[in-house]
Design an enzyme around this catalytic site. Structure first.
Site, PDB file in Angstrom:
ATOM      1  N   LYS A 192      86.849   9.581  31.018  1.00 41.11           N
ATOM      2  CA  LYS A 192      85.661   8.824  31.380  1.00 41.11           C
ATOM      3  C   LYS A 192      84.622   9.397  31.985  1.00 41.11           C
ATOM      4  O   LYS A 192      84.702   9.470  33.393  1.00 41.11           O
ATOM      5  CB  LYS A 192      86.140   7.092  32.024  1.00 41.11           C
ATOM      6  CG  LYS A 192      85.121   6.356  31.644  1.00 41.11           C
ATOM      7  CD  LYS A 192      85.202   5.057  32.723  1.00 41.11           C
ATOM      8  CE  LYS A 192      84.335   5.556  33.755  1.00 41.11           C
ATOM      9  NZ  LYS A 192      82.832   5.460  33.963  1.00 41.11           N
ATOM     10  N   GLY A 245      84.848  10.539  43.118  1.00 40.80           N
ATOM     11  CA  GLY A 245      83.690   9.637  43.321  1.00 40.80           C
ATOM     12  C   GLY A 245      83.627   9.125  44.633  1.00 40.80           C
ATOM     13  O   GLY A 245      83.992  10.154  45.652  1.00 40.80           O
ATOM     14  N   THR A 247      84.814   7.044  47.934  1.00 42.84           N
ATOM     15  CA  THR A 247      85.810   6.612  48.769  1.00 42.84           C
ATOM     16  C   THR A 247      85.935   5.133  48.351  1.00 42.84           C
ATOM     17  O   THR A 247      87.341   4.788  48.366  1.00 42.84           O
ATOM     18  CB  THR A 247      85.621   6.857  50.478  1.00 42.84           C
ATOM     19  OG1 THR A 247      85.404   8.251  50.514  1.00 42.84           O
ATOM     20  CG2 THR A 247      86.785   6.480  50.902  1.00 42.84           C
ATOM     21  N   GLU A 268      89.181  13.110  44.580  1.00 49.75           N
ATOM     22  CA  GLU A 268      88.386  13.849  45.543  1.00 49.75           C
ATOM     23  C   GLU A 268      87.141  12.913  45.594  1.00 49.75           C
ATOM     24  O   GLU A 268      86.384  12.469  45.030  1.00 49.75           O
ATOM     25  CB  GLU A 268      87.946  15.036  44.580  1.00 49.75           C
ATOM     26  CG  GLU A 268      87.110  16.003  45.496  1.00 49.75           C
ATOM     27  CD  GLU A 268      85.822  16.093  45.414  1.00 49.75           C
ATOM     28  OE1 GLU A 268      85.063  15.499  46.420  1.00 49.75           O
ATOM     29  OE2 GLU A 268      84.815  16.174  44.311  1.00 49.75           O
ATOM     30  N   CYS A 302      78.970  15.972  47.142  1.00 54.42           N
ATOM     31  CA  CYS A 302      79.964  15.219  48.166  1.00 54.42           C
ATOM     32  C   CYS A 302      80.037  16.017  49.356  1.00 54.42           C
ATOM     33  O   CYS A 302      80.369  15.551  50.315  1.00 54.42           O
ATOM     34  CB  CYS A 302      81.459  14.969  47.337  1.00 54.42           C
ATOM     35  SG  CYS A 302      82.050  16.772  46.574  1.00 54.42           S
ATOM     36  N   GLU A 399      77.917   8.097  54.054  1.00 51.72           N
ATOM     37  CA  GLU A 399      77.608   9.195  52.998  1.00 51.72           C
ATOM     38  C   GLU A 399      76.310   8.632  52.134  1.00 51.72           C
ATOM     39  O   GLU A 399      76.406   7.499  51.607  1.00 51.72           O
ATOM     40  CB  GLU A 399      78.679   9.425  51.956  1.00 51.72           C
ATOM     41  CG  GLU A 399      78.321  10.403  51.091  1.00 51.72           C
ATOM     42  CD  GLU A 399      79.229  10.616  49.969  1.00 51.72           C
ATOM     43  OE1 GLU A 399      79.574  11.648  49.645  1.00 51.72           O
ATOM     44  OE2 GLU A 399      79.972   9.771  49.488  1.00 51.72           O
TER      45      GLU A 399
END
Length: 501
Positions: A192, A245, A247, A268, A302, A399
């Site tokens: 996806k 993507g 957390t 990840e 990231c 982030e």
């Protein structure tokens, strides 16, 4: 100089046409069961690129049935590693043949400068697929010396049907990084792509078919996380799920996988990576690396160096130099030559990043440069630098995923180790110093999956990539990625003098 906040970005036509917009299931492009579509937009201006078929739970169910049949009955897991490798090498060749078109499509859908898309994203994707093609015939178990009158050996076998959910910041690279090792090991895949950037994944699916990938082995289902993504994570017919993507979403994927069939998960996830600049650092190098670490890909990375820690003796000079470099960053239409800073991915992300900028100002950080949207068309944001940032500020803790640099001052090595590690994340870190002993000490003390010394954003298909703490579970790239897609089976048999014979 960066354009002013009121300037309009000149946006030209995109030199690419969109060929594939439907779901890719069982080797064919098909409509969604519901018939629904969603819009994928051009980040340069917010205008429609194409309507893309929207996968939902029913489509995931069909794809799982197809992928299961391809795994249980089809040729792919039963081919020799050599034969799988030949097909993957052909796939890489086709990616290379269509590299310019893929780069243009990536820029159209994502907004990154086309030269970056061509010579970083597409080139890296080709390299990744070739690396995994080379691994395909080298996957094997080992002989185990056992006590008593038995011999043992291990078999490495594909897990089965793999669900993969990838983000929008490096769409084609993520296809190669996820699909490459899974296919090399003999699995079948349901992928996806992010709803913001489905186009290169669909194009790659067609190229994989042309390379000789059997029907049902790779299925690509564009759609939304709460529907298609959730259906993949929850599905009892999927044997493993891999997610890249945030957390927060990674936590949801892990919970769903546990509640369904306890499928293994590799994640990840996010980061708030420190870049530590010592007083003895080469100033030119420190400034260049800091600029790259944060502003590369508009900060939508990231492992971006989003906490720049500068030792007090170099702080003021560094701040002056990094500000001057940010002023020279060329912002504009990513299809134009010389542009190195394009738009953010969409309006939602733009508003999110702007909210962090407002938070930084409210909490007392010193806004040195930037902070404003550019123009009235598209999702362009000025490169932004905050100085005098404190560890407890929101911009230093969370982030941001945008072009917002936070600069913090420190005194001692003991202090910086504690502060660098004072985060829920642990994806990467950077160190700039001329002292190898200091570099070694810090690299052993900082809890992160990758440590860059006097460099940044240096990745390779053979080098493991992943995080500590809430930056994820498992590793991408090379042999480490293969482990995500293999089962280990122990086989024991008696020897001649066994009491069982």
């Amino acid at each position: 100089m960066a354009p002013s906040a009121t300037a309009d970005i000149q946006v030209g036509p995109a030199p690419v046409s969109v060929k594939y917009t439907k779901l890719f299931i069982d080797g064919q492009f098909v409509d969604a069961v519901s018939g629904k579509t969603f819009e994928t937009l051009d980040p340069r201006n917010g205008e429609l690129i194409a309507n893309v078929a929207e996968a939902d739970k029913e489509d995931v169910d069909i794809a799982v049935q197809v992928a299961r049949k391809a795994f249980d009955e089809g040729p792919w897991p039963r081919l020799s590693g050599y034969e799988r490798g030949r097909i993957l090498f052909k796939f890489a060749d086709l990616l290379e043949q269509h590299a310019d078109e893929l780069a243009a499509l990536e820029t159209l859908d994502n907004g990154k400068p086309v030269q970056l898309a061509r010579f970083v994203d597409v080139a890296e994707s080709i390299k990744l697929v070739r690396v995994y093609a080379g691994y395909a015939d080298k996957i094997s178990g080992r002989t185990v010396r056992m006590s008593s009158s038995y011999q043992g050996h291990t078999l490495l076998e594909p897990i089965g049907v793999v669900g993969q959910i990838i983000p929008w910041n490096f769409p084609l690279v993520m296809v190669a990084m996820k699909v490459g090792p899974a296919l090399a090991c003999g699995n079948t895949v349901i992928l996806k792509p992010a709803e913001q950037t489905p186009l290169t994944a669909l194009y790659a699916a067609q190229l994989a078919k042309e390379a000789g990938l059997p029907p049902g082995v790779l299925n690509v289902l564009p759609g939304f996380g709460p529907t298609a993504g959730a259906a993949i994570a929850n599905h009892n017919g999927i044997d493993k799920v891999a997610f890249t993507g945030s957390t927060e979403v990674g936590r949801e994927v892990m919970i769903a996988a546990a509640k369904s069939n306890l499928k293994p998960v590799s994640l990840e996830l996010g980061g708030k990576s420190p870049l530590i600049i010592l007083d003895d650092a080469d100033l030119d190098l420190a400034v260049t690396l800091s600029h790259l670490a944060l502003f590369f890909n508009q900060g939508q990375v990231c492992c971006a160096g989003s906490r720049i820690f500068v030792q007090e003796g170099l702080y003021n000079t560094f701040l002056e130099r990094i500000t001057e470099l940010a002023k020279k960053r060329v912002i504009g239409d990513p299809f134009q030559g010389g542009v190195d800073h394009g738009p953010l991915i969409d309006q939602i992300q733009l508003e999110r990043v702007v909210s962090y900028i407002e938070s930084g100002k409210k909490e007392g950080a010193n806004l040195v440069i930037g902070g404003s949207q550019i123009g009235s068309k598209g999702y362009y944001l000025e490169p932004t630098i905050f100085a005098d940032v404190q560890d407890n500020m929101k911009i230093a803790e969370e982030e941001i995923f945008g072009p917002v640099m936070s600069i913090l001052k420190f005194k001692s090595l003991e202090e910086i180790v504690q502060r660098a590690n004072n985060t829920r994340y642990g994806l990467a870190a950077g160190i700039v110093t001329k002292n190898i002993d200091v570099a070694s000490r810090l690299s052993r003390s900082i809890r992160a999956g990758t440590i860059w010394i006097n460099c940044y954003h240096v990745l390779d298909p053979s080098l493991p990539f992943g995080g500590y703490k809430m930056s994820g579970i498992g590793r991408e790239n090379g042999e480490y990625a293969l482990q995500n897609y293999l089962q280990v089976k122990a086989v024991v048999s008696p020897l001649v003098d066994s009491p069982w014979l």
